[in-house]
Write a protein that holds these residues in place. Structure first.
Motif, PDB file in Angstrom:
ATOM      1  N   VAL A 106       0.837  -1.206   0.000  1.00 13.61           N
ATOM      2  CA  VAL A 106       0.000   0.000   0.000  1.00 13.61           C
ATOM      3  C   VAL A 106       0.869   1.251   0.000  1.00 13.61           C
ATOM      4  O   VAL A 106       0.591   2.227  -0.714  1.00 13.61           O
ATOM      5  N   SER A 107       1.937   1.232   0.780  1.00 14.26           N
ATOM      6  CA  SER A 107       2.836   2.392   0.847  1.00 14.26           C
ATOM      7  C   SER A 107       3.498   2.648  -0.498  1.00 14.26           C
ATOM      8  O   SER A 107       3.663   3.797  -0.929  1.00 14.26           O
ATOM      9  N   VAL A 108       3.895   1.582  -1.171  1.00 10.06           N
ATOM     10  CA  VAL A 108       4.503   1.720  -2.495  1.00 10.06           C
ATOM     11  C   VAL A 108       3.496   2.283  -3.492  1.00 10.06           C
ATOM     12  O   VAL A 108       3.846   3.103  -4.357  1.00 10.06           O
ATOM     13  N   LEU A 109       2.244   1.866  -3.400  1.00  5.24           N
ATOM     14  CA  LEU A 109       1.210   2.394  -4.291  1.00  5.24           C
ATOM     15  C   LEU A 109       1.045   3.899  -4.100  1.00  5.24           C
ATOM     16  O   LEU A 109       0.923   4.653  -5.075  1.00  5.24           O
ATOM     17  N   ILE A 110       1.057   4.337  -2.854  1.00  4.99           N
ATOM     18  CA  ILE A 110       0.936   5.781  -2.581  1.00  4.99           C
ATOM     19  C   ILE A 110       2.122   6.535  -3.167  1.00  4.99           C
ATOM     20  O   ILE A 110       1.971   7.592  -3.791  1.00  4.99           O
ATOM     21  N   MET A 111       3.326   5.997  -2.963  1.00  9.89           N
ATOM     22  CA  MET A 111       4.517   6.629  -3.530  1.00  9.89           C
ATOM     23  C   MET A 111       4.438   6.683  -5.056  1.00  9.89           C
ATOM     24  O   MET A 111       4.809   7.693  -5.680  1.00  9.89           O
ATOM     25  N   SER A 112       3.951   5.613  -5.672  1.00 14.80           N
ATOM     26  CA  SER A 112       3.866   5.543  -7.133  1.00 14.80           C
ATOM     27  C   SER A 112       2.941   6.621  -7.673  1.00 14.80           C
ATOM     28  O   SER A 112       3.254   7.273  -8.689  1.00 14.80           O
ATOM     29  N   LEU A 113       1.810   6.829  -7.032  1.00 19.34           N
ATOM     30  CA  LEU A 113       0.876   7.864  -7.481  1.00 19.34           C
ATOM     31  C   LEU A 113       1.528   9.245  -7.410  1.00 19.34           C
ATOM     32  O   LEU A 113       1.351  10.076  -8.304  1.00 19.34           O
ATOM     33  N   GLY A 114       2.294   9.469  -6.345  1.00 23.19           N
ATOM     34  CA  GLY A 114       2.981  10.753  -6.228  1.00 23.19           C
ATOM     35  C   GLY A 114       4.029  10.945  -7.308  1.00 23.19           C
ATOM     36  O   GLY A 114       4.136  12.030  -7.905  1.00 23.19           O
ATOM     37  N   LEU A 115       4.816   9.905  -7.592  1.00 15.45           N
ATOM     38  CA  LEU A 115       5.848  10.015  -8.622  1.00 15.45           C
ATOM     39  C   LEU A 115       5.241  10.175 -10.013  1.00 15.45           C
ATOM     40  O   LEU A 115       5.758  10.939 -10.842  1.00 15.45           O
ATOM     41  N   LEU A 116       4.151   9.460 -10.291  1.00 20.55           N
ATOM     42  CA  LEU A 116       3.497   9.599 -11.595  1.00 20.55           C
ATOM     43  C   LEU A 116       2.934  11.004 -11.774  1.00 20.55           C
ATOM     44  O   LEU A 116       2.996  11.572 -12.877  1.00 20.55           O
ATOM     45  N   GLY A 117       2.402  11.576 -10.697  1.00 22.74           N
ATOM     46  CA  GLY A 117       1.927  12.952 -10.767  1.00 22.74           C
ATOM     47  C   GLY A 117       3.058  13.928 -11.047  1.00 22.74           C
ATOM     48  O   GLY A 117       2.928  14.853 -11.865  1.00 22.74           O
ATOM     49  N   ALA A 118       4.194  13.714 -10.392  1.00 32.21           N
ATOM     50  CA  ALA A 118       5.348  14.582 -10.627  1.00 32.21           C
ATOM     51  C   ALA A 118       5.874  14.428 -12.044  1.00 32.21           C
ATOM     52  O   ALA A 118       6.277  15.416 -12.678  1.00 32.21           O
ATOM     53  N   ARG A 119       5.867  13.202 -12.574  1.00 28.47           N
ATOM     54  CA  ARG A 119       6.341  12.975 -13.943  1.00 28.47           C
ATOM     55  C   ARG A 119       5.439  13.657 -14.966  1.00 28.47           C
ATOM     56  O   ARG A 119       5.915  14.144 -15.998  1.00 28.47           O
ATOM     57  N   SER A 120       4.137  13.685 -14.682  1.00 30.29           N
ATOM     58  CA  SER A 120       3.223  14.352 -15.616  1.00 30.29           C
ATOM     59  C   SER A 120       3.441  15.862 -15.622  1.00 30.29           C
ATOM     60  O   SER A 120       3.271  16.522 -16.657  1.00 30.29           O
ATOM     61  N   LEU A 121       3.835  16.417 -14.482  1.00 33.71           N
ATOM     62  CA  LEU A 121       4.085  17.858 -14.402  1.00 33.71           C
ATOM     63  C   LEU A 121       5.459  18.223 -14.964  1.00 33.71           C
ATOM     64  O   LEU A 121       5.638  19.306 -15.533  1.00 33.71           O
ATOM     65  N   PHE A 122       6.428  17.327 -14.797  1.00 29.45           N
ATOM     66  CA  PHE A 122       7.797  17.595 -15.249  1.00 29.45           C
ATOM     67  C   PHE A 122       8.283  16.390 -16.075  1.00 29.45           C
ATOM     68  O   PHE A 122       9.016  15.534 -15.586  1.00 29.45           O
ATOM     69  N   PRO A 123       7.868  16.300 -17.349  1.00 26.77           N
ATOM     70  CA  PRO A 123       8.217  15.132 -18.165  1.00 26.77           C
ATOM     71  C   PRO A 123       9.715  15.016 -18.448  1.00 26.77           C
ATOM     72  O   PRO A 123      10.223  13.907 -18.625  1.00 26.77           O
ATOM     73  N   ASP A 124      10.429  16.139 -18.504  1.00 24.64           N
ATOM     74  CA  ASP A 124      11.871  16.126 -18.768  1.00 24.64           C
ATOM     75  C   ASP A 124      12.578  16.945 -17.690  1.00 24.64           C
ATOM     76  O   ASP A 124      13.061  18.063 -17.946  1.00 24.64           O
ATOM     77  N   PRO A 125      12.652  16.419 -16.480  1.00 27.46           N
ATOM     78  CA  PRO A 125      13.194  17.209 -15.369  1.00 27.46           C
ATOM     79  C   PRO A 125      14.698  17.436 -15.496  1.00 27.46           C
ATOM     80  O   PRO A 125      15.438  16.576 -15.966  1.00 27.46           O
ATOM     81  N   GLU A 126      15.131  18.606 -15.070  1.00 29.43           N
ATOM     82  CA  GLU A 126      16.552  18.906 -14.952  1.00 29.43           C
ATOM     83  C   GLU A 126      17.093  18.224 -13.691  1.00 29.43           C
ATOM     84  O   GLU A 126      16.306  17.769 -12.842  1.00 29.43           O
ATOM     85  N   PRO A 127      18.425  18.138 -13.555  1.00 25.97           N
ATOM     86  CA  PRO A 127      18.992  17.446 -12.389  1.00 25.97           C
ATOM     87  C   PRO A 127      18.432  17.879 -11.044  1.00 25.97           C
ATOM     88  O   PRO A 127      18.096  17.016 -10.216  1.00 25.97           O
TER      89      PRO A 127
END
Length: 518
Positions: A450-471
């Motif tokens: 369950v904890s990993v699922l919560i983390m995954s949703l957060g990371l996917l949201g961040a990836r959608s906002l920043f598809p090509d993040p700088e370092p």
């Protein structure tokens, strides 16, 4: 020394080694790229790196620790001295054979490069220059196993830093002071790796000699039945404990038939090895001696309990790591490697391979941790059979998936091999009556998911906002994902205060059935 102090020492050493390894590989990519010279250099490093990673993760501990624990201190010191002497002689002979037959070995390591001009000849040259490191790291590992058995972890945690540190220094000097062709630059790096291995051996040897002879006593080696059984058992133990590294060696042979396949697989593996190597090193150095003591004392239930607690911790660390690598594979490959001779198409290929490898990371970790029980029982045959099944699955699946999907399909085959290996280890434990997940373990594994699922949703949201993040943004995403996972784990109960309390117990204290790993 309490387990938390030992864990912190070994863990910090492992983290530092992996961080230096990351820095080294980033410089490798920048200096050599992913072309023919890089493929030749990285293929040649496969064999010495195979030895380094197996031994660096405590690969000799399963053979030496149980054997030494059954001897009186004086006998153990003499046995350690005999082992070092005979292993040194064997390694010298083996190195001589490798130097002579480097051409054949180069073909075996990367058969797909035989039609690529002089690339295979470069593999042979780099093999000759880099293989002497095997003598140094193997002898250092024998000495480290003795030190770990007696509870001395400082030198064994710090000595491996010498190899990556030496290569980084060489890379910086070559890049800043010389303008060399790629092939010659790789030759200097191969030679530098052997010299760095000698420094690692010197650090561990100093720790052994500082003890004044109570840990190791040298004499004219005696070929006793005990030493014979130890050395004969050592090879299959190394094979079984280094399963994942051998799977990668087989995959490299297949990947050599694809342009840049060896390089993409190498760089993706290096990212995967950061969490895997840390957990594997801790399990071999710290968990195995504990399990061996429980087995010698006949504490069967305590052994199963310790195994379950270790499994919980392994999943707690490996599952979020694998998930995060899958989600962030593209920006990680770009930020870490895309510079200099390493172009965007190489970053894309490495990212796809990394996504496929991340699927197998949790299984590779579980197999490494659970195999420690088989080693504590001295059931090498079962561990070897599990390794064989995983290798067969790796080769078969990689060959079937490589033709339609290239290096990415090979990486999927590797993950399937890790899954098969884990399943075989669990079946072996079940046969010995040592596979019994209690209610606490099942509940904690569920909460971890369950904890990993919560983390995954957060990371996917961040990836959608920043598809090509700088370092800086990628670093923020990694730290943010880690923080979100930690909070979720605390909220769900996947991580509790009892974990810290159990880790701070002395390793010599008896383990209660309801206690954590001690």
């Amino acid at each position: 020394m309490s387990l938390i102090r030992s864990s912190l020492l070994v863990g910090l050493g492992s983290v530092a080694s992996r961080v230096l390894g990351f820095a080294r590989d980033v410089l490798f990519a920048q200096a050599l790229g992913a072309g023919p010279a890089a493929d030749a250099f990285l293929a040649a490093l496969r064999l010495p790196n195979l030895v380094r990673r197996i031994l660096g993760e405590g690969g000799l501990n399963p053979a030496l620790v149980p054997a030494l624990s059954r001897l009186a201190p004086n006998e153990a010191a003499e046995m350690a001295g005999d082992t070092l002497s005979i292993v040194a002689l064997v390694l010298l002979a083996l190195t001589g054979l490798v130097e002579i037959g480097a051409g054949l070995i180069a073909f075996l390591l990367a058969p797909g490069l035989h039609d690529d001009g002089g690339t295979l000849a470069l593999v042979a040259l780099y093999t000759r220059l880099s293989f002497p490191i095997v003598i140094c790291v193997t002898l250092a590992s024998v000495a480290a196993a003795v030190l770990n058995w007696r509870g001395f972890f400082t030198a064994t945690a710090l000595a491996p830093l010498a190899v990556n540190g030496g290569l980084i220094l060489t890379l910086v000097v070559l890049e800043s002071a010389f303008d060399l062709p790629l092939a010659r630059k790789a030759a200097w790096l191969a030679a530098a790796s052997s010299l760095a291995g000698l420094i690692q051996l010197a650090i561990v040897a100093a720790a052994i000699l500082r003890d004044g002879g109570s840990l190791v006593r040298f004499r004219r080696p005696r070929w006793s039945p005990l030493l014979k059984s130890l050395l004969l058992a050592g090879f299959p133990v190394l094979v079984a404990s280094g399963a994942v590294q051998i799977y990668f060696l087989a995959a490299t042979q297949i990947a050599s038939f694809w342009p840049s396949g060896v390089s993409w697989l190498y760089y993706a593996e290096r990212v995967m090895q950061l969490p895997l190597g840390l957990i594997a090193g801790l399990s071999a150095s710290l968990l195995l001696p504990e399990l061996a003591r429980r087995h010698q004392a006949g504490e069967r239930q305590a052994l199963v309990t310790a195994q379950n607690r270790a499994l919980e911790v392994a999943v707690l660390l490996a599952l979020p790591a694998g998930t995060a690598l899958f989600i962030l594979a593209r920006p990680i490959s770009t930020v870490l490697f895309e510079r200099g001779a390493f172009v965007s198409t190489d970053a894309e290929g490495t990212a796809l391979v990394l996504m496929a490898l991340s699927l197998g990371l949790p299984f590779a970790t579980l197999a490494k941790v659970l195999s420690q029980t088989l080693f504590a029982l001295n059931s090498v045959r079962t561990a070897l059979a599990a390794f064989g099944l995983g290798l067969a699955m790796t080769v078969t699946a990689s060959l079937l998936l490589a033709w339609p999907f290239g290096p990415t399909g090979i990486a999927v085959g590797l993950s399937l091999g890790c899954l098969a290996h884990t399943a075989a280890v669990i079946l072996g434990l079940h046969r010995f009556g040592l596979w019994s997940l209690d209610r606490r373990s099942l509940g904690r594994l569920t909460r971890t998911g369950v904890s990993v699922l919560i983390m995954s949703l957060g990371l996917l949201g961040a990836r959608s906002l920043f598809p090509d993040p700088e370092p800086p943004m990628l670093a923020a995403m990694c730290l943010g994902g880690l923080a979100l996972y930690a909070l979720a784990a605390l909220a769900t109960g996947a991580l509790t205060r009892d974990d810290w309390a159990s880790l701070t117990k002395k390793s010599s204290e008896p383990l209660r059935p309801d206690a954590g790993l001690s």
